[in-house]
Design a protein around this motif. Structure first.
Motif, PDB file in Angstrom:
ATOM      1  N   LEU A 199       0.815  -1.262   0.110  1.00 14.48           N
ATOM      2  CA  LEU A 199       0.001  -0.028   0.013  1.00 14.48           C
ATOM      3  C   LEU A 199       0.833   1.169  -0.002  1.00 14.48           C
ATOM      4  CD1 LEU A 199      -2.751  -0.952   2.513  1.00 14.48           C
ATOM      5  CD2 LEU A 199      -3.171  -0.422   0.198  1.00 14.48           C
ATOM      6  N   LYS A 200       1.831   1.420   0.762  1.00 11.16           N
ATOM      7  CA  LYS A 200       2.874   2.371   0.737  1.00 11.16           C
ATOM      8  C   LYS A 200       3.631   2.570  -0.465  1.00 11.16           C
ATOM      9  CE  LYS A 200       7.169   2.354   2.364  1.00 11.16           C
ATOM     10  NZ  LYS A 200       7.792   3.156   1.350  1.00 11.16           N
ATOM     11  N   LEU A 201       3.866   1.715  -1.300  1.00 13.18           N
ATOM     12  CA  LEU A 201       4.488   1.792  -2.511  1.00 13.18           C
ATOM     13  C   LEU A 201       3.414   2.298  -3.592  1.00 13.18           C
ATOM     14  CD1 LEU A 201       6.643  -1.422  -2.677  1.00 13.18           C
ATOM     15  CD2 LEU A 201       7.479   0.961  -2.397  1.00 13.18           C
ATOM     16  N   MET A 202       2.307   1.860  -3.415  1.00  8.40           N
ATOM     17  CA  MET A 202       1.330   2.208  -4.241  1.00  8.40           C
ATOM     18  C   MET A 202       0.903   3.578  -4.244  1.00  8.40           C
ATOM     19  SD  MET A 202      -2.396   2.828  -4.483  1.00  8.40           S
ATOM     20  CE  MET A 202      -3.143   1.969  -3.219  1.00  8.40           C
ATOM     21  N   LEU A 203       0.783   4.165  -2.867  1.00 10.46           N
ATOM     22  CA  LEU A 203       0.523   5.590  -2.551  1.00 10.46           C
ATOM     23  C   LEU A 203       1.719   6.567  -3.167  1.00 10.46           C
ATOM     24  CD1 LEU A 203      -0.933   5.299   0.860  1.00 10.46           C
ATOM     25  CD2 LEU A 203      -2.198   5.760  -1.241  1.00 10.46           C
ATOM     26  N   GLU A 204       3.033   5.986  -2.856  1.00  7.56           N
ATOM     27  CA  GLU A 204       4.021   6.804  -3.516  1.00  7.56           C
ATOM     28  C   GLU A 204       3.945   6.980  -4.839  1.00  7.56           C
ATOM     29  OE1 GLU A 204       7.563   4.426  -2.508  1.00  7.56           O
ATOM     30  OE2 GLU A 204       7.532   5.179  -0.412  1.00  7.56           O
ATOM     31  N   GLY A 205       3.415   5.927  -5.786  1.00  8.18           N
ATOM     32  CA  GLY A 205       3.234   6.144  -7.132  1.00  8.18           C
ATOM     33  C   GLY A 205       2.324   7.174  -7.361  1.00  8.18           C
ATOM     34  N   LEU A 206       0.984   6.922  -6.568  1.00  4.80           N
ATOM     35  CA  LEU A 206       0.068   8.048  -6.889  1.00  4.80           C
ATOM     36  C   LEU A 206       0.590   9.629  -6.392  1.00  4.80           C
ATOM     37  CD1 LEU A 206      -3.273   6.412  -5.234  1.00  4.80           C
ATOM     38  CD2 LEU A 206      -2.998   7.069  -7.351  1.00  4.80           C
ATOM     39  N   ALA A 207       1.531   9.630  -5.666  1.00  5.78           N
ATOM     40  CA  ALA A 207       1.898  10.974  -5.059  1.00  5.78           C
ATOM     41  C   ALA A 207       3.073  11.692  -6.269  1.00  5.78           C
ATOM     42  CB  ALA A 207       2.604  10.642  -3.959  1.00  5.78           C
ATOM     43  N   GLN A 266      -2.056  18.184  -7.760  1.00  2.00           N
ATOM     44  CA  GLN A 266      -1.345  19.220  -6.947  1.00  2.00           C
ATOM     45  C   GLN A 266      -1.761  19.257  -5.616  1.00  2.00           C
ATOM     46  OE1 GLN A 266      -1.878  23.306  -8.471  1.00  2.00           O
ATOM     47  NE2 GLN A 266      -0.132  23.914  -7.065  1.00  2.00           N
ATOM     48  N   GLU A 267      -2.917  19.052  -5.229  1.00  2.00           N
ATOM     49  CA  GLU A 267      -3.463  19.160  -3.925  1.00  2.00           C
ATOM     50  C   GLU A 267      -3.253  17.561  -3.108  1.00  2.00           C
ATOM     51  OE1 GLU A 267      -7.779  21.332  -3.462  1.00  2.00           O
ATOM     52  OE2 GLU A 267      -7.698  19.769  -4.852  1.00  2.00           O
ATOM     53  N   ALA A 268      -3.224  16.731  -3.868  1.00  2.00           N
ATOM     54  CA  ALA A 268      -2.977  15.043  -3.441  1.00  2.00           C
ATOM     55  C   ALA A 268      -1.499  14.922  -3.149  1.00  2.00           C
ATOM     56  CB  ALA A 268      -3.439  14.236  -4.512  1.00  2.00           C
ATOM     57  N   LEU A 272      -0.889  13.024   0.288  1.00  2.00           N
ATOM     58  CA  LEU A 272      -0.344  11.561   0.277  1.00  2.00           C
ATOM     59  C   LEU A 272       0.968  11.274   0.768  1.00  2.00           C
ATOM     60  CD1 LEU A 272      -1.539  10.688  -3.482  1.00  2.00           C
ATOM     61  CD2 LEU A 272      -2.337   9.616  -1.424  1.00  2.00           C
ATOM     62  N   GLN A 273       1.943  12.320   0.723  1.00  2.00           N
ATOM     63  CA  GLN A 273       3.475  12.287   1.242  1.00  2.00           C
ATOM     64  C   GLN A 273       3.251  12.277   2.817  1.00  2.00           C
ATOM     65  OE1 GLN A 273       5.895  11.986  -0.960  1.00  2.00           O
ATOM     66  NE2 GLN A 273       6.615  11.231   1.100  1.00  2.00           N
ATOM     67  N   ILE A 274       2.195  12.914   3.260  1.00  2.47           N
ATOM     68  CA  ILE A 274       1.829  12.856   4.835  1.00  2.47           C
ATOM     69  C   ILE A 274       1.678  11.457   5.432  1.00  2.47           C
ATOM     70  CG2 ILE A 274       0.431  13.529   6.935  1.00  2.47           C
ATOM     71  CD1 ILE A 274       0.368  16.195   5.264  1.00  2.47           C
ATOM     72  N   ILE A 275       0.689  10.817   4.501  1.00  3.91           N
ATOM     73  CA  ILE A 275       0.121   9.482   4.718  1.00  3.91           C
ATOM     74  C   ILE A 275       1.544   8.448   4.561  1.00  3.91           C
ATOM     75  CG2 ILE A 275      -1.168   7.589   4.181  1.00  3.91           C
ATOM     76  CD1 ILE A 275      -3.277   9.858   3.312  1.00  3.91           C
TER      77      ILE A 275
END
Length: 299
Positions: A199-207, A266-268, A272-275
């Motif tokens: 999940l962390k790696l996936m969110l990194e990609g989204l960011a 831009q908002e995301a 996402l980086q905080i999460i």
């Protein structure tokens, strides 16, 4: 905020049918429930133990960028609070808030549709295993099933209070098997640990921003990339193939952004980086403890 889901297309119905067939055959590979008495023989227990929602947390400070999202079950702000609480003890991971973090992450996963149940169902099983072990250990210590807050189930004190205390207790009792599959809490938590990395790696990609051509990777591509690193090396062929169909059916990027209450990339990115940073802290601490006891490759 009301999330707009995509219309189900014939292609997705076909994918769902193919996934159902793969999951049917994968059930012959999956081991039985390890003797747990919450279902019939060989059937996993897929429900959470706690009978009511845990009381809301009082003001653990979440960054002002993280907003509450009305109308949806997943709340990034609550996730951050539980992740922070799980690291309240120096050099340890408290298991109750750690598992409550997974409660939020499961809500995030389930928001992505029924196809993601290939992953969310397995995570639910593993959360339940640790809760059951903590309850049994607590009952053994007290001589009976002690009356406790349903959200704790032996996780507030005793052997399953933290990751370190669980590791020490299970090693002392000889329930951790380094050569064969077991239903120990340590082995089970290792599986959650790997899923947290996915999940962390996936969110990194989204960011991340777009590539040189101005194109963003799709969530399906990001999930596949993360899966290859975090989970695929530990899954049999049939589950790896089933996962491919899940990734094809994931919602578009905009839907993921709405889950954290933003509308634009831009908002995301800062949200996402905080999460991601909070997940990274918990993952690193867990990795360190498991590595100290050579538990990163438990079968």
């Amino acid at each position: 905020m009301v999330l707009q889901r995509r219309t189900v297309r014939p292609r997705h119905l076909l994918l769902a049918a193919m996934l159902a067939v793969l999951l049917f055959f994968s059930s012959f590979w999956l081991p039985p429930g390890g003797g747990r008495d919450c279902g019939s023989a060989g059937q996993p227990c897929l429900k959470f133990i706690w009978q009511k929602a845990a009381p809301p947390l009082v003001a653990a400070e979440a960054p002002s960028l993280i907003k509450e999202c009305p109308g949806q079950s997943f709340q990034a702000k609550i996730l951050l609070q539980y992740l922070k609480l799980s690291l309240s003890d120096a050099d340890d991971v408290l298991l109750e808030p750690y598992l409550q973090s997974w409660d939020q992450l499961l809500k995030f996963m389930k928001s992505l549709g029924t196809m993601i149940s290939l992953f969310s169902g397995k995570v639910t099983e593993k959360v339940v295993v640790i809760q059951e072990l903590s309850l049994k250990h607590s009952a053994k210590d007290h001589g009976k099933r002690s009356p406790q807050n349903p959200a704790s189930f032996g996780l507030k004190t005793g052997a399953y209070r933290s990751l370190r205390s669980m590791v020490e207790a299970e090693l002392k009792e000889g329930v951790v098997d380094f050569s064969h599959r077991s239903d120990s809490g340590c082995r089970t938590l290792l599986r959650l640990h790997r899923s947290l990395l996915w999940l962390k790696l996936m969110l990194e990609g989204l960011a991340e921003g777009p590539d040189a051509d101005g194109q963003f990777k799709t969530p399906g591509e990001l999930c596949r990339d993360a899966y290859i690193v975090a989970l695929a090396p530990h899954h049999p062929w049939v589950l790896r193939q089933a996962a491919e169909f899940v990734f094809l059916a994931l919602p578009e990027r905009q839907y993921f952004l709405q889950l954290v209450c933003v509308q634009t990339q831009q908002e995301a990115t800062p949200v996402l980086q905080i999460i991601i940073n909070a997940l990274e802290l918990v993952h690193t601490q867990t990795q360190r403890i498991l590595a100290q006891h050579d538990m990163l490759e438990l079968p």
